[in-house]
Write a protein that holds these residues in place. Structure first.
Motif, mmCIF file in Angstrom:
data_model
loop_
_atom_site.group_PDB
_atom_site.id
_atom_site.type_symbol
_atom_site.label_atom_id
_atom_site.label_comp_id
_atom_site.label_asym_id
_atom_site.label_seq_id
_atom_site.Cartn_x
_atom_site.Cartn_y
_atom_site.Cartn_z
ATOM 1 N N THR A 5 0.890 -1.253 0.050
ATOM 2 C CA THR A 5 0.006 -0.056 -0.019
ATOM 3 C C THR A 5 0.825 1.290 0.033
ATOM 4 O OG1 THR A 5 -0.019 0.229 2.199
ATOM 5 C CG2 THR A 5 -1.966 -1.113 1.275
ATOM 6 N N ALA A 6 2.228 1.258 0.156
ATOM 7 C CA ALA A 6 3.006 2.471 0.266
ATOM 8 C C ALA A 6 2.801 3.290 -0.980
ATOM 9 C CB ALA A 6 4.569 1.828 0.525
ATOM 10 N N PRO A 7 2.917 2.874 -2.061
ATOM 11 C CA PRO A 7 2.467 3.564 -3.324
ATOM 12 C C PRO A 7 1.414 4.312 -3.481
ATOM 13 C CG PRO A 7 3.563 1.668 -4.049
ATOM 14 C CD PRO A 7 3.192 1.612 -2.544
ATOM 15 N N PHE A 8 0.338 3.528 -2.925
ATOM 16 C CA PHE A 8 -0.938 4.376 -3.035
ATOM 17 C C PHE A 8 -0.863 5.310 -1.696
ATOM 18 C CE2 PHE A 8 -5.145 4.791 -0.650
ATOM 19 C CZ PHE A 8 -5.719 4.885 -1.459
ATOM 20 N N LEU A 9 -0.396 5.138 -0.496
ATOM 21 C CA LEU A 9 -0.419 6.148 0.420
ATOM 22 C C LEU A 9 0.416 7.347 0.186
ATOM 23 C CD1 LEU A 9 -0.606 3.856 3.505
ATOM 24 C CD2 LEU A 9 -2.523 4.909 2.554
ATOM 25 N N ALA A 10 1.307 7.277 -0.529
ATOM 26 C CA ALA A 10 2.341 8.248 -1.008
ATOM 27 C C ALA A 10 1.513 8.991 -2.016
ATOM 28 C CB ALA A 10 3.682 7.741 -1.627
ATOM 29 N N ALA A 14 0.424 13.076 -1.555
ATOM 30 C CA ALA A 14 0.881 14.005 -2.390
ATOM 31 C C ALA A 14 -0.360 14.647 -3.212
ATOM 32 C CB ALA A 14 1.593 13.245 -3.831
ATOM 33 N N LEU A 15 -1.562 14.033 -3.147
ATOM 34 C CA LEU A 15 -2.854 14.815 -3.898
ATOM 35 C C LEU A 15 -3.244 15.744 -2.739
ATOM 36 C CD1 LEU A 15 -4.045 15.085 -6.414
ATOM 37 C CD2 LEU A 15 -5.746 13.196 -5.656
ATOM 38 N N SER A 58 -11.135 10.841 -0.166
ATOM 39 C CA SER A 58 -11.335 11.956 0.150
ATOM 40 C C SER A 58 -10.644 13.087 -0.813
ATOM 41 C CB SER A 58 -11.571 12.386 1.561
ATOM 42 O OG SER A 58 -10.287 12.283 1.978
ATOM 43 N N THR A 59 -9.509 12.830 -1.116
ATOM 44 C CA THR A 59 -8.548 13.747 -1.866
ATOM 45 C C THR A 59 -8.980 14.116 -2.964
ATOM 46 O OG1 THR A 59 -7.448 11.971 -3.169
ATOM 47 C CG2 THR A 59 -6.565 12.562 -0.914
ATOM 48 N N VAL A 60 -10.264 13.637 -3.841
ATOM 49 C CA VAL A 60 -10.852 14.043 -5.021
ATOM 50 C C VAL A 60 -11.503 15.226 -4.975
ATOM 51 C CG1 VAL A 60 -13.511 13.091 -4.539
ATOM 52 C CG2 VAL A 60 -12.341 13.159 -6.767
ATOM 53 N N TRP A 61 -11.596 16.036 -3.531
ATOM 54 C CA TRP A 61 -11.979 17.344 -3.483
ATOM 55 C C TRP A 61 -11.172 18.330 -3.481
ATOM 56 C CZ3 TRP A 61 -17.150 16.691 -3.783
ATOM 57 C CH2 TRP A 61 -17.772 15.603 -3.512
ATOM 58 N N PHE A 62 -9.869 18.123 -4.265
ATOM 59 C CA PHE A 62 -8.858 18.962 -4.423
ATOM 60 C C PHE A 62 -9.303 20.428 -4.909
ATOM 61 C CE2 PHE A 62 -8.157 16.367 -7.982
ATOM 62 C CZ PHE A 62 -7.798 17.359 -9.087
ATOM 63 N N ALA A 63 -10.189 20.331 -6.228
ATOM 64 C CA ALA A 63 -10.610 21.429 -6.707
ATOM 65 C C ALA A 63 -11.736 22.077 -6.195
ATOM 66 C CB ALA A 63 -10.847 20.938 -8.142
ATOM 67 N N ASN A 64 -12.231 21.630 -5.034
ATOM 68 C CA ASN A 64 -13.370 22.538 -4.327
ATOM 69 C C ASN A 64 -13.388 22.712 -3.037
ATOM 70 O OD1 ASN A 64 -14.039 19.128 -5.967
ATOM 71 N ND2 ASN A 64 -15.118 20.911 -6.785
ATOM 72 N N ALA A 65 -12.691 21.841 -1.968
ATOM 73 C CA ALA A 65 -12.639 22.245 -0.617
ATOM 74 C C ALA A 65 -12.320 23.528 -0.525
ATOM 75 C CB ALA A 65 -11.822 20.985 -0.201
ATOM 76 N N ASP A 190 -7.757 14.774 -13.971
ATOM 77 C CA ASP A 190 -6.255 14.856 -13.114
ATOM 78 C C ASP A 190 -5.381 13.562 -13.117
ATOM 79 O OD1 ASP A 190 -4.551 16.944 -11.420
ATOM 80 O OD2 ASP A 190 -4.548 15.050 -10.528
ATOM 81 N N PRO A 191 -4.347 13.640 -13.701
ATOM 82 C CA PRO A 191 -3.551 12.630 -13.918
ATOM 83 C C PRO A 191 -3.168 11.872 -12.523
ATOM 84 C CG PRO A 191 -2.591 14.329 -15.448
ATOM 85 C CD PRO A 191 -3.784 14.947 -14.585
ATOM 86 N N ALA A 192 -2.761 12.714 -11.682
ATOM 87 C CA ALA A 192 -2.520 12.269 -10.082
ATOM 88 C C ALA A 192 -3.437 11.737 -9.568
ATOM 89 C CB ALA A 192 -2.046 13.432 -9.327
ATOM 90 N N TRP A 193 -4.912 12.150 -9.668
ATOM 91 C CA TRP A 193 -5.880 11.648 -9.229
ATOM 92 C C TRP A 193 -6.151 10.424 -9.868
ATOM 93 C CZ3 TRP A 193 -10.735 9.886 -11.066
ATOM 94 C CH2 TRP A 193 -11.454 9.436 -10.164
ATOM 95 N N ARG A 194 -5.975 10.027 -11.413
ATOM 96 C CA ARG A 194 -6.209 8.947 -11.835
ATOM 97 C C ARG A 194 -5.381 8.029 -11.446
ATOM 98 N NH1 ARG A 194 -3.366 7.040 -16.719
ATOM 99 N NH2 ARG A 194 -4.643 5.966 -18.139
ATOM 100 N N GLU A 195 -4.133 8.361 -11.295
ATOM 101 C CA GLU A 195 -3.336 7.226 -10.859
ATOM 102 C C GLU A 195 -3.327 6.453 -9.479
ATOM 103 O OE1 GLU A 195 0.055 4.456 -11.241
ATOM 104 O OE2 GLU A 195 -1.087 5.759 -12.544
ATOM 105 N N LEU A 196 -3.973 7.578 -8.362
ATOM 106 C CA LEU A 196 -4.459 7.238 -7.097
ATOM 107 C C LEU A 196 -5.473 6.369 -7.204
ATOM 108 C CD1 LEU A 196 -4.442 7.793 -4.003
ATOM 109 C CD2 LEU A 196 -5.842 9.556 -4.466
#
Length: 289
Positions: A5-10, A14-15, A58-65, A190-196
């Motif tokens: 899970t380390a890559p996912f949590l990193a 980051a997001l 919950s990181t998906v709200w980066f453009a809204n929160a 967003d590419p970073a969210w797609r990868e997450l």
């Protein structure tokens, strides 16, 4: 943190670091496990609970929160228990819809929030609607973003496309392909969210998703909470025009609109310029004079 899970949590961290406002990581221990809430905005602001779609975190709200926090709300973005994210489902099973709603009761209690506004996207919209029906005194205003299983079912073609997601030997490539198909031709996935999302799908241990039947029209008509329903113009999950007609017929007092240029999965980010002020206005209605 395991090697798996380390890559996912990193990617998650980051997001989250891209949120434009300071974020406070809160945790609430419930009978079902530890729930992570990413909070921002003034501590004494009106609480706004955000419930993400399946696998989105919950990181998906980066453009809204940030916009909603700067409007004065205490934004509480919850990682769903049992879903990829920083919530840990190491307690009792959710035991169906009552267990899921009981978990949300416990989260609000743990946060010291007796009443809040709710905004849910996709699966999170279904949870938010069920919660408003379950505990109407705890929900001030309710926003549903391209909600699934609230007013109609899924398109058959969408279900067929989603079948590979549930086959053995999950891979990030399979999740990326699915997202690219659903959001094809629409901007700002967003590419970073797609990868997450892809990493969470393939590598994060998750529990069985709690689902239930769509609320009947009779149940929906008992809802007195003000409702805003915003749909994605290019959603492949369902027909947004059919959903809009059904929502208007079932909840005549609700506000319903279709947001141009967005698909189901990228609605929070692709529609942010339209979504953010619409939700702010809905949450803060101008008093009639």
């Amino acid at each position: 943190m395991s090697a798996r899970t380390a890559p996912f949590l990193a990617a998650y961290d980051a997001l989250l670091a891209r949120w434009p406002v300071p974020v406070e990581a809160l945790t609430v221990r419930t009978a079902h496990g530890t729930t992570r809430i990413n909070a921002c905005g003034p501590a004494d602001g009106r609480p706004l609970v955000l419930l993400h779609g399946g696998g989105a975190t919950s990181t998906v709200w980066f453009a809204n929160a940030g916009a909603w926090a700067e409007a004065g709300h205490r934004v509480l973005a919850v990682d769903l228990i049992g879903d990829p994210g920083r919530s840990v489902h190491d307690g009792a099973a959710l035991d169906g819809v009552p267990g899921l709603l009981g978990w949300l009761d416990a989260v609000l209690d743990g946060l010291g929030v007796p009443r809040a506004d709710f905004c849910g996207h996709s699966y999170g919209g279904w949870i938010a609607l069920e919660y408003a029906l379950h505990a109407p005194d705890r929900v001030g205003r309710l926003a549903l973003l391209d909600p699934t299983q609230c007013f109609a079912g899924f398109r058959p073609g969408y279900l067929l496309r989603a079948v590979p997601l549930f086959l053995p030997r999950r891979t990030p490539a399979r999740a990326r392909s699915y997202l690219d198909w659903e959001t094809g031709g629409t901007p700002r996935l967003d590419p970073a969210w797609r990868e997450l999302y892809a990493l969470g799908y393939a590598d994060f241990p998750a529990s069985r998703v709690v689902t239930g039947p769509r609320p009947t029209p009779e149940r929906l008509r008992t809802l007195t909470t003000p409702v805003l329903t915003l749909l994605a113009e290019h959603s492949r999950t369902h027909d947004p025009h059919h959903i809009a007609r059904t929502a208007r017929r079932t909840l005549p007092a609700a506000e319903v609109a279709i947001l141009p240029g967005a698909s189901h999965h990228n609605l929070p980010m692709a529609a942010a310029p339209d979504l953010n002020p619409r939700l702010t206005t809905f949450l803060n209605p101008t008093p009639h004079t």
